[in-house]
Design an enzyme around this catalytic site. Structure first.
Site, PDB file in Angstrom:
ATOM      1  N   LYS A  45      -6.802  -9.609  -7.635  1.00  0.00           N
ATOM      2  CA  LYS A  45      -7.927  -9.754  -6.725  1.00  0.00           C
ATOM      3  C   LYS A  45      -9.028  -8.764  -7.106  1.00  0.00           C
ATOM      4  O   LYS A  45      -8.749  -7.632  -7.510  1.00  0.00           O
ATOM      5  CB  LYS A  45      -7.460  -9.485  -5.289  1.00  0.00           C
ATOM      6  CG  LYS A  45      -8.499  -9.758  -4.216  1.00  0.00           C
ATOM      7  CD  LYS A  45      -7.910  -9.530  -2.838  1.00  0.00           C
ATOM      8  CE  LYS A  45      -8.952  -9.735  -1.750  1.00  0.00           C
ATOM      9  NZ  LYS A  45      -8.415  -9.458  -0.402  1.00  0.00           N
ATOM     10  N   LYS A  61       0.817  -1.212   0.000  1.00  0.00           N
ATOM     11  CA  LYS A  61       0.000   0.000   0.000  1.00  0.00           C
ATOM     12  C   LYS A  61       0.856   1.268   0.000  1.00  0.00           C
ATOM     13  O   LYS A  61       0.488   2.272  -0.607  1.00  0.00           O
ATOM     14  CB  LYS A  61      -0.941   0.003   1.207  1.00  0.00           C
ATOM     15  CG  LYS A  61      -2.074  -1.015   1.095  1.00  0.00           C
ATOM     16  CD  LYS A  61      -3.064  -0.866   2.236  1.00  0.00           C
ATOM     17  CE  LYS A  61      -4.244  -1.809   2.045  1.00  0.00           C
ATOM     18  NZ  LYS A  61      -5.249  -1.663   3.123  1.00  0.00           N
ATOM     19  N   LYS A 102     -12.471  -2.752  -5.456  1.00  0.00           N
ATOM     20  CA  LYS A 102     -13.251  -1.552  -5.754  1.00  0.00           C
ATOM     21  C   LYS A 102     -12.395  -0.481  -6.420  1.00  0.00           C
ATOM     22  O   LYS A 102     -12.919   0.432  -7.056  1.00  0.00           O
ATOM     23  CB  LYS A 102     -13.848  -0.982  -4.465  1.00  0.00           C
ATOM     24  CG  LYS A 102     -12.808  -0.536  -3.463  1.00  0.00           C
ATOM     25  CD  LYS A 102     -13.438   0.076  -2.235  1.00  0.00           C
ATOM     26  CE  LYS A 102     -12.392   0.402  -1.185  1.00  0.00           C
ATOM     27  NZ  LYS A 102     -11.262   1.185  -1.679  1.00  0.00           N
TER      28      LYS A 102
END
Length: 345
Positions: A207, A115, A210
Site C-alpha cells: 500500500k 503495527k 508515508k
C-alpha cells in the site's frame, strides 16, 4: 431509533506527508459526499499519539491535514471540520465504550497485530484500544455511514458490535429515556471507487505509505508538477503493453495500480481506461497519466501551501468546527450518562 436520516463521519490522522493514496482513498470521497449529506470530518490527533509524536510536528501536521481538506474542496462552512482533541466527548465516550467492548474482540484486530509486531508488550495501551476510540468517534455523532478503505472495514465491524452490545445491555434504560429500541445506529461502510486502495509506485504489492523509505513510492499532495511527473515516469511497470480488457491485468499489480489511479483521477472506470489505452506501451500511458495527475493535484498542492502560510486562519476553522461538533457531542454524552445510570447536574 431516534437519529438523523443520514450523517457521515470520517477522520484522517495528522501524521504528515499526505499522499495520493490519502486523496483517492479518502479525501476525494469526502468532497463528493458533502454535496447532499451532513458531513463531519475530523483530524484525529488523539489517534496519532498512540505512537509518540513530536509536539511541534503534531501541531504542524494537524494544520496540514486541515489545509488538505480545504484545498481538495471540503467546505468548512457547510460541513463540520475540526480536530478531535478539542471535543472532550471523544475521550469520554471512548472510556465508556472500553467498558462495553470485549478483550476478545480487540485481540482479533489485525491492524494492531501488524503495527505491534513481535514487541506487543512494549506498545502503548492506546494502540491496543485504538479501535474502541474509533468507535467512539463515530458513535459520538451517531453517524449512519462512514467512508472507509478495505483496511478499516474490520474496525467498523467492531463499531457495529459495540453499538449493538450497548443497545442490548441498556435496552430498558434506552427505552425509558425515550430512544426507542436502540440508541446507537449500526453504522454502515461506504466503500466506492476504482482506486480506494492505492499501492506503492515502486511495489504494487504494498500500500502507498508515508513510512516507505523511498519518496518515489508515493505522490505527496504537496509535490509540485516536476516532482509529480518524475515520480509517474519512474513508477514501476512491466514490459508488456496494456491489455484492452480487465482480465488481462491479472498478475500485473503495478500496471493495475496505475490504471486504477488514472481511473480514479478521471472519475471513470478501469474498463474505460483500458478501452482507451489497450495495446499502448507504458511510455504513452504514463505521459497521459502525468498530464492528468499534474492537472488534478497541482492546484491542490499550491492551495495547501497558501493555507499553511496562514496558520491563524486554519486554527479559526478548527475552532469553529469544534464548537459546532460539541453541540452534537455534548447531547450524546448527556444521553449516554442517563442511559448508563450516571448522576449529572
Amino acid at each position: 431509533m431516534a437519529t438523523v436520516a443520514e450523517r457521515i463521519f470520517s477522520g484522517v490522522q495528522p501524521t504528515g506527508n499526505l499522499h495520493l493514496g490519502n486523496y483517492l482513498g479518502a479525501i476525494k470521497r469526502f468532497v463528493e459526499l458533502q454535496k447532499d449529506r451532513e458531513c463531519i470530518y475530523c483530524v484525529v490527533d488523539l489517534h496519532a499519539i498512540t505512537v509518540w509524536q513530536d509536539p511541534d510536528e503534531l501541531r504542524r501536521h494537524t494544520r496540514e491535514v486541515t489545509a488538505a481538506f480545504i484545498a481538495c474542496g471540503i467546505d468548512p462552512k457547510s460541513n463540520i471540520v475540526f480536530n478531535q482533541s478539542q471535543v472532550s466527548g471523544h475521550a469520554e465516550l471512548g472510556w465508556i465504550l472500553n467498558c462495553v467492548a470485549r478483550m476478545g474482540w480487540l485481540n482479533r484486530m489485525t491492524q494492531f497485530k501488524e503495527k505491534a509486531g513481535k514487541d506487543r508488550e512494549n506498545v502503548s495501551v492506546g494502540l491496543f484500544t485504538y479501535p474502541t476510540l474509533m468507535a467512539a468517534d463515530i458513535l459520538l455523532y451517531r453517524a449512519t455511514h462512514v467512508p472507509v478503505g478495505e483496511d478499516q472495514k474490520q474496525h467498523l465491524e467492531l463499531t457495529r458490535d459495540i453499538a449493538q452490545k450497548f443497545n442490548t445491555d441498556f435496552a430498558p434504560n434506552i427505552a425509558a429515556n425515550g430512544h426507542g429500541d436502540g440508541y446507537f445506529p449500526l453504522t454502515e461502510p461506504l466503500i466506492a471507487g476504482p482506486a480506494t486502495r492505492v499501492m506503492s509506485l515502486r511495489d504494487g504489492a504494498k500500500k502507498m505509505s508515508k513510512s516507505e523509505p523511498s519518496d518515489f513510492s508515493r505522490i505527496n499532495l504537496t509535490d509540485d508538477a516536476d516532482a509529480i511527473a518524475n515520480k509517474v515516469r519512474r513508477a514501476k511497470t512491466d514490459p508488456e503493453p496494456l491489455p484492452s480488457e480487465l482480465e488481462g491485468m491479472k498478475g500485473r499489480p503495478e500496471a493495475d495500480n496505475l490504471v486504477g489511479i488514472f481511473a480514479a483521477l478521471s472519475d471513470t472506470t478501469k474498463e474505460a481506461v483500458l478501452r482507451d489505452f489497450g495495446g499502448a506501451q507504458f511510455s504513452a500511458f504514463k505521459a497521459a497519466l502525468v498530464e492528468l495527475s499534474v492537472s488534478k493535484l497541482g492546484p491542490i498542492g499550491a492551495e495547501m501551501q497558501r493555507l499553511m502560510g496562514d496558520p491563524a486562519s486554519i486554527d479559526a476553522i478548527l475552532k469553529d468546527g469544534a464548537e459546532r461538533a460539541r453541540v452534537i457531542a455534548d447531547q450524546t454524552i448527556r444521553d449516554v450518562k442517563d442511559i448508563v445510570g450516571m448522576v449529572r447536574s
